[in-house]
Design a protein around this motif. Structure first.
Motif, PDB file in Angstrom:
ATOM      1  N   LEU A  65      37.225  38.434  39.350  1.00  0.00           N
ATOM      2  CA  LEU A  65      38.763  38.942  39.683  1.00  0.00           C
ATOM      3  C   LEU A  65      38.396  40.452  39.760  1.00  0.00           C
ATOM      4  N   GLY A  66      39.056  41.107  40.952  1.00  0.00           N
ATOM      5  CA  GLY A  66      39.220  42.554  41.230  1.00  0.00           C
ATOM      6  C   GLY A  66      37.734  43.251  41.515  1.00  0.00           C
ATOM      7  N   HIS A  67      36.791  42.295  42.000  1.00  0.00           N
ATOM      8  CA  HIS A  67      35.415  42.767  42.208  1.00  0.00           C
ATOM      9  C   HIS A  67      34.971  42.337  43.382  1.00  0.00           C
ATOM     10  N   GLY A  68      34.062  42.911  44.039  1.00  0.00           N
ATOM     11  CA  GLY A  68      33.332  42.436  45.484  1.00  0.00           C
ATOM     12  C   GLY A  68      34.499  41.910  46.473  1.00  0.00           C
ATOM     13  N   ARG A  69      34.199  40.816  46.929  1.00  0.00           N
ATOM     14  CA  ARG A  69      35.105  40.102  48.165  1.00  0.00           C
ATOM     15  C   ARG A  69      36.233  39.516  47.250  1.00  0.00           C
ATOM     16  N   SER A  70      36.112  39.283  46.161  1.00  0.00           N
ATOM     17  CA  SER A  70      37.388  38.546  45.448  1.00  0.00           C
ATOM     18  C   SER A  70      38.979  39.105  45.435  1.00  0.00           C
ATOM     19  N   GLU A  71      39.789  38.443  45.244  1.00  0.00           N
ATOM     20  CA  GLU A  71      41.233  39.023  45.557  1.00  0.00           C
ATOM     21  C   GLU A  71      41.514  39.894  44.007  1.00  0.00           C
ATOM     22  N   GLY A  72      42.438  40.746  44.088  1.00  0.00           N
ATOM     23  CA  GLY A  72      42.759  41.503  42.753  1.00  0.00           C
ATOM     24  C   GLY A  72      42.800  42.803  42.963  1.00  0.00           C
ATOM     25  N   GLU A  73      43.576  43.454  42.079  1.00  0.00           N
ATOM     26  CA  GLU A  73      43.324  45.018  42.255  1.00  0.00           C
ATOM     27  C   GLU A  73      41.918  45.466  41.702  1.00  0.00           C
ATOM     28  N   PRO A  74      41.229  46.247  42.512  1.00  0.00           N
ATOM     29  CA  PRO A  74      39.799  46.788  42.380  1.00  0.00           C
ATOM     30  C   PRO A  74      39.678  47.156  40.866  1.00  0.00           C
TER      31      PRO A  74
END
Length: 270
Positions: A65-74
């Motif tokens: 979550l929040g990393h790479g190509r996944s969704e979420g705030e960085p």
């Protein structure tokens, strides 16, 4: 040599869509779940996956979550348990595609926190656990940033990841790596997970390999050692690498490190 192909799955995670890298082995004998560290992404483990495929594995590695190509705030994680739940979904995907195969879990740094929490809850479903520079003992210099307002802009210095300067250069140039300052909620989430791990009991009889660079400045050995000692089960192997920094899978002796992982897994999977 094993023919290596890769595929990207997407799953519905607890707080958004999760991108899952799958390095495919046409005839695997075991499944590997791989949990990457803070700020990075699973694509940085291509060479590790290739070695594991050559040893008979098929590798599933989510961008958290929040990393790479996944969704979420960085780089924002409110609760490590959410990421553990996402990893559980990845395990379900792997089991559905490869029913009956034994599963091993590898976690690096923050991924070591995630992997340890996963093992504390679902260790009976794993054949082995590998922890690379696991952040389960924390780093007071980092966790202590939550006491500061505002948190200073002190992103990870690429120069302290590895003794190979090319690693830091590639990290700095990688657009999928988060290069900003630490976020308060993520630090709180990691700190809370460290406390949870410390109070959640041992790893029982789960075969566990702990590997660490002796010059790790991000996850100092002096803090990790007591944390591992606190939760170790009946089957722990440990090895430290003199002179090695944080990213031992990207160190100048990375071939040795990866070979140590494969040598450890062999008897456990026999």
């Amino acid at each position: 040599m094993t023919t290596i192909t890769s595929h990207e799955h997407t799953l519905d995670g607890v707080r958004g869509r999760i991108s899952v890298h799958h390095w495919q082995n046409p005839q695997p004998s075991f499944v590997v779940l791989l949990a990457h560290g803070y700020g990075e992404h699973a694509g940085r483990y291509e060479h590790v996956a290739q070695a594991l495929l050559s040893a008979g594995g098929t590798v599933y590695a989510p961008d958290h979550l929040g990393h790479g190509r996944s969704e979420g705030e960085p780089a924002l994680i409110d609760d490590i348990e959410d990421v553990v739940a996402d990893l559980r979904s990845v395990a379900g995907l792997a089991a559905g595609e490869h029913p009956g195969l034994p599963t091993v879990l590898i976690g690096h740094s923050m991924g070591g926190i995630i992997a340890t929490r996963y093992a504390q809850q679902y260790g009976s479903e794993l054949k082995a656990l590998v922890l690379s520079g696991p952040a389960i003992g924390g780093n007071p210099a980092l966790i202590g940033l939550v006491e500061m307002d505002p948190i200073p802009d002190v992103p990870i210095d690429p120069a302290i990841l590895s003794n190979d300067p090319a690693v830091g250069e590639a990290y700095a140039a990688d657009d999928l790596v988060y290069h900003g300052p630490f976020k308060r909620q993520t630090l709180l989430a990691m700190g809370g997970a460290i406390e949870t791990i410390a109070g959640a009991g041992s790893l029982g009889d789960l075969p566990t390999l702990w590997l660490h660079g002796e010059q790790d400045q991000l996850v100092p050995l002096e803090h990790t050692g007591p944390a591992v000692e606190n939760i170790k089960g009946s089957d722990l192997q440990a090895k430290t690498y003199p002179g090695a920094q944080h990213e031992i899978f990207n160190e100048t002796n990375k071939d040795e490190v990866i070979a140590d992982v494969i040598a450890f897994l062999g008897p456990k999977l026999a």
